[in-house]
Motif scaffolding. Structure first.
Motif, PDB file in Angstrom:
ATOM      1  N   GLU A 192      -3.713   0.889   2.863  1.00  0.00           N
ATOM      2  CA  GLU A 192      -3.859   2.280   3.389  1.00  0.00           C
ATOM      3  C   GLU A 192      -3.226   2.550   4.836  1.00  0.00           C
ATOM      4  N   HIS A 193      -3.488   1.377   5.562  1.00  0.00           N
ATOM      5  CA  HIS A 193      -2.891   1.621   6.938  1.00  0.00           C
ATOM      6  C   HIS A 193      -1.261   1.703   6.886  1.00  0.00           C
ATOM      7  N   ILE A 194      -0.836   0.655   5.856  1.00  0.00           N
ATOM      8  CA  ILE A 194       0.722   0.623   5.705  1.00  0.00           C
ATOM      9  C   ILE A 194       1.245   2.071   5.444  1.00  0.00           C
ATOM     10  N   ARG A 195       0.479   2.901   4.495  1.00  0.00           N
ATOM     11  CA  ARG A 195       0.730   4.067   4.062  1.00  0.00           C
ATOM     12  C   ARG A 195       0.717   5.122   5.184  1.00  0.00           C
ATOM     13  N   THR A 196      -0.258   4.700   6.315  1.00  0.00           N
ATOM     14  CA  THR A 196      -0.361   5.644   7.500  1.00  0.00           C
ATOM     15  C   THR A 196       0.838   5.635   8.283  1.00  0.00           C
ATOM     16  N   VAL A 197       1.154   4.411   8.477  1.00  0.00           N
ATOM     17  CA  VAL A 197       2.402   3.968   9.200  1.00  0.00           C
ATOM     18  C   VAL A 197       3.423   4.597   8.690  1.00  0.00           C
ATOM     19  N   ILE A 198       3.608   4.573   7.401  1.00  0.00           N
ATOM     20  CA  ILE A 198       4.899   5.219   6.704  1.00  0.00           C
ATOM     21  C   ILE A 198       4.863   6.745   6.971  1.00  0.00           C
ATOM     22  N   ARG A 199       3.713   7.278   6.750  1.00  0.00           N
ATOM     23  CA  ARG A 199       3.372   8.688   6.675  1.00  0.00           C
ATOM     24  C   ARG A 199       3.868   9.019   8.224  1.00  0.00           C
ATOM     25  N   LYS A 200       3.328   8.498   9.104  1.00  0.00           N
ATOM     26  CA  LYS A 200       3.850   8.885  10.692  1.00  0.00           C
ATOM     27  C   LYS A 200       5.391   8.859  10.937  1.00  0.00           C
ATOM     28  N   ILE A 201       6.144   8.169  10.104  1.00  0.00           N
ATOM     29  CA  ILE A 201       7.432   8.176  10.431  1.00  0.00           C
ATOM     30  C   ILE A 201       8.255   9.159   9.405  1.00  0.00           C
ATOM     31  N   TYR A 202       7.736   9.070   8.023  1.00  0.00           N
ATOM     32  CA  TYR A 202       8.615  10.057   7.038  1.00  0.00           C
ATOM     33  C   TYR A 202       7.903  11.149   6.530  1.00  0.00           C
ATOM     34  N   GLY A 203       6.452  11.365   6.719  1.00  0.00           N
ATOM     35  CA  GLY A 203       5.659  12.530   6.158  1.00  0.00           C
ATOM     36  C   GLY A 203       4.979  12.048   5.246  1.00  0.00           C
ATOM     37  N   ALA A 204       3.993  13.111   4.772  1.00  0.00           N
ATOM     38  CA  ALA A 204       3.198  12.934   3.683  1.00  0.00           C
ATOM     39  C   ALA A 204       3.675  12.619   2.374  1.00  0.00           C
ATOM     40  N   ARG A 205       4.450  13.404   1.947  1.00  0.00           N
ATOM     41  CA  ARG A 205       4.956  13.390   0.858  1.00  0.00           C
ATOM     42  C   ARG A 205       5.702  11.950   0.353  1.00  0.00           C
ATOM     43  N   PRO A 206       6.860  11.688   1.076  1.00  0.00           N
ATOM     44  CA  PRO A 206       7.369  10.464   0.912  1.00  0.00           C
ATOM     45  C   PRO A 206       6.666   9.306   0.896  1.00  0.00           C
ATOM     46  N   ALA A 207       5.585   9.336   1.794  1.00  0.00           N
ATOM     47  CA  ALA A 207       4.560   8.102   2.278  1.00  0.00           C
ATOM     48  C   ALA A 207       3.756   7.898   0.632  1.00  0.00           C
ATOM     49  N   ARG A 208       3.298   9.114   0.189  1.00  0.00           N
ATOM     50  CA  ARG A 208       2.677   8.961  -0.906  1.00  0.00           C
ATOM     51  C   ARG A 208       3.278   8.348  -2.093  1.00  0.00           C
ATOM     52  N   SER A 209       4.558   8.376  -2.247  1.00  0.00           N
ATOM     53  CA  SER A 209       5.386   7.610  -3.420  1.00  0.00           C
ATOM     54  C   SER A 209       5.416   6.537  -3.327  1.00  0.00           C
ATOM     55  N   VAL A 210       5.325   5.823  -2.077  1.00  0.00           N
ATOM     56  CA  VAL A 210       5.598   4.354  -1.982  1.00  0.00           C
ATOM     57  C   VAL A 210       4.617   3.389  -2.519  1.00  0.00           C
ATOM     58  N   THR A 211       5.168   2.358  -3.613  1.00  0.00           N
ATOM     59  CA  THR A 211       4.256   1.579  -3.918  1.00  0.00           C
ATOM     60  C   THR A 211       3.769   0.205  -2.988  1.00  0.00           C
ATOM     61  N   ILE A 212       2.544   0.122  -3.106  1.00  0.00           N
ATOM     62  CA  ILE A 212       2.276  -0.895  -1.714  1.00  0.00           C
ATOM     63  C   ILE A 212       1.037  -1.950  -2.732  1.00  0.00           C
ATOM     64  N   GLN A 213       1.819  -3.100  -3.036  1.00  0.00           N
ATOM     65  CA  GLN A 213       0.970  -4.116  -3.453  1.00  0.00           C
ATOM     66  C   GLN A 213       0.099  -5.018  -2.733  1.00  0.00           C
ATOM     67  N   TYR A 214      -0.693  -5.694  -3.346  1.00  0.00           N
ATOM     68  CA  TYR A 214      -1.545  -6.642  -2.370  1.00  0.00           C
ATOM     69  C   TYR A 214      -0.917  -8.056  -3.353  1.00  0.00           C
ATOM     70  N   GLY A 215      -1.081  -8.875  -2.309  1.00  0.00           N
ATOM     71  CA  GLY A 215      -0.823 -10.492  -2.922  1.00  0.00           C
ATOM     72  C   GLY A 215      -1.532 -11.464  -2.201  1.00  0.00           C
ATOM     73  N   GLY A 216      -1.880 -12.489  -2.638  1.00  0.00           N
ATOM     74  CA  GLY A 216      -2.700 -13.578  -2.151  1.00  0.00           C
ATOM     75  C   GLY A 216      -3.887 -13.827  -3.195  1.00  0.00           C
ATOM     76  N   SER A 217      -3.788 -14.859  -3.861  1.00  0.00           N
ATOM     77  CA  SER A 217      -4.835 -15.353  -4.882  1.00  0.00           C
ATOM     78  C   SER A 217      -5.251 -14.066  -5.710  1.00  0.00           C
ATOM     79  N   MET A 218      -4.415 -13.380  -6.023  1.00  0.00           N
ATOM     80  CA  MET A 218      -4.536 -12.413  -7.119  1.00  0.00           C
ATOM     81  C   MET A 218      -4.735 -13.163  -8.562  1.00  0.00           C
ATOM     82  N   ASN A 219      -5.785 -12.740  -9.299  1.00  0.00           N
ATOM     83  CA  ASN A 219      -5.889 -13.670 -10.421  1.00  0.00           C
ATOM     84  C   ASN A 219      -6.524 -12.804 -11.649  1.00  0.00           C
ATOM     85  N   ALA A 220      -6.662 -13.462 -12.668  1.00  0.00           N
ATOM     86  CA  ALA A 220      -7.434 -12.846 -13.999  1.00  0.00           C
ATOM     87  C   ALA A 220      -8.433 -12.175 -13.686  1.00  0.00           C
ATOM     88  N   GLU A 221      -9.428 -12.763 -12.862  1.00  0.00           N
ATOM     89  CA  GLU A 221     -10.806 -12.561 -12.452  1.00  0.00           C
ATOM     90  C   GLU A 221     -10.823 -11.136 -11.458  1.00  0.00           C
TER      91      GLU A 221
END
Ligand code: PGA
Length: 256
Positions: A192-221
Motif C-alpha cells: 500500500e505504501h508503494i502505491r502511495t509513493v506512485i500516487r504522489k508522483i502520477y496521481g490516483a488513477r494511474p497508481a491504482r492500475s499498477v500491479t504490486i506483488q508480494y514475494g518472499g516464501s509465498m507458498n501453497a499454504e
C-alpha cells in the motif's frame, strides 16, 4: 488483490535452477493447469538458457515467459551479458529487475536498477521491479523510507504511459528463501505504501492500475491469505515455483 483496477500477476522466479531438460519436464506438468488461468496472468521467469524451450512449450497459451536480468545497454562489448532486445527477440514479455540477490551479490544499485528499468521498457519488455528491506533495516524502522527511495529511483524519468508496463514486487529480504513469510498485514502495509509513493508522483488513477506483488516464501499454504489483501496483486515466487504442485496451488489461489 483488486481485480477491478489491476491485473493479478503470479510470477515464478526459478533463479539458477532447472536445465533445459528439467525445464521441459516442469512446464509439461504445469501447462495443463496454468494455461487455463483466466483471472490472473501467469509468468515464468526462467534462466536465459531455458527461455527457448519454455517459450516453445507455452506458445499457444496466455502464459508469459520472463527473464531474471538484463543489461542496461542496447548492445556492445559486454562479455557474458544479455540485452533487452535479445530477450524480446527470444519471446520474453517480462524481465525481473533489481532482485535483492542481484543487489546483494552483484552489487546492483538503485541507480543501475533505474537504468535497467528504462532498458527493459525501451526493448518492449515489462520490468518486474523488486524492492524491499533487510531485517536490520526493518528493525531500525526505516522500511518505508528505504522502499520510497527504491521506488522513486526506479521511476526516474518514467512517463505515465510507461508506468502501466511496470510491475513492482515487494520482497522483504528476510523473507526470501527463509520460510519466514511476512504476515499478510506486513505485506499489505508496504504494498500500500508503494502505491502511495506512485500516487504522489502520477496521481490516483494511474497508481491504482499498477500491479504490486508480494514475494518472499509465498507458498501453497499462505498464498490465499496474502492475496486476499487489497493491495497485494500477486506474487513473485521462488522456491515454490520449482514444484508443479505448489505453483499450481498458488495459481489456483489467485484464480478464484
Ligand atoms: P522465495 O523467493 O519464494 O524462495 O522466498 C522469492 C524471490 O526471491 O523472488
Amino acid at each position: 488483490m483488486n481485480r477491478r483496477y489491476r491485473r493479478t500477476i503470479i510470477a515464478g522466479n526459478w533463479k539458477m535452477n532447472k536445465t533445459p531438460a528439467e525445464a521441459r519436464k516442469l512446464v509439461e506438468e504445469l501447462k495443463p493447469v496454468i494455461a487455463k488461468a483466466k483471472w490472473c496472468e501467469v509468468v515464468l521467469c526462467v534462466p536465459f538458457v531455458d527461455i527457448p524451450i519454455v517459450v516453445r512449450l507455452l506458445k499457444d497459451t496466455r502464459v508469459a515467459v520472463g527473464a531474471q536480468n538484463l543489461h542496461q545497454d542496447e548492445s556492445g562489448a559486454f562479455t557474458g551479458e544479455v540485452s533487452g532486445a535479445m530477450l524480446k527477440g527470444a519471446g520474453c514479455k517480462y524481465v525481473i529487475v533489481g532482485h535483492s540477490e542481484r543487489r546483494q551479490y552483484v552489487g546492483e544499485t538503485d541507480a543501475l536498477v533505474s537504468e535497467k528499468v528504462r532498458a527493459a521498457l525501451d526493448a518492449g519488455l515489462r520490468p518486474i521491479v523488486c524492492v524491499g528491506e533487510s531485517l536490520p533495516q526493518r528493525e531500525m524502522g526505516i522500511t518505508k523510507d528505504l522502499v520510497t527511495l527504491q521506488v522513486k529511483t526506479a521511476l526516474t524519468g518514467i512517463g505515465v504511459d510507461q508506468l502501466k508496463k511496470i510491475v513492482f514486487a515487494y520482497e522483504p529480504i528476510w523473507a526470501i528463501g527463509t520460510g519466514k513469510t511476512a504476515t499478510a498485514e506486513q505485506a499489505a502495509e508496504v504494498c500500500e505504501h508503494i502505491r502511495t509513493v506512485i500516487r504522489k508522483i502520477y496521481g490516483a488513477r494511474p497508481a491504482r492500475s499498477v500491479t504490486i506483488q508480494y514475494g518472499g516464501s509465498m507458498n501453497a499454504e499462505n498464498s490465499e491469505e496474502l492475496l486476499s489483501m487489497l493491495d497485494v496483486d500477486g506474487g513473485l515466487i521462488g522456491g515454490a515455483s520449482l514444484k508443479a504442485k505448489d505453483f499450481i496451488a498458488i495459481v489456483n489461489a489467485a484464480n478464484q
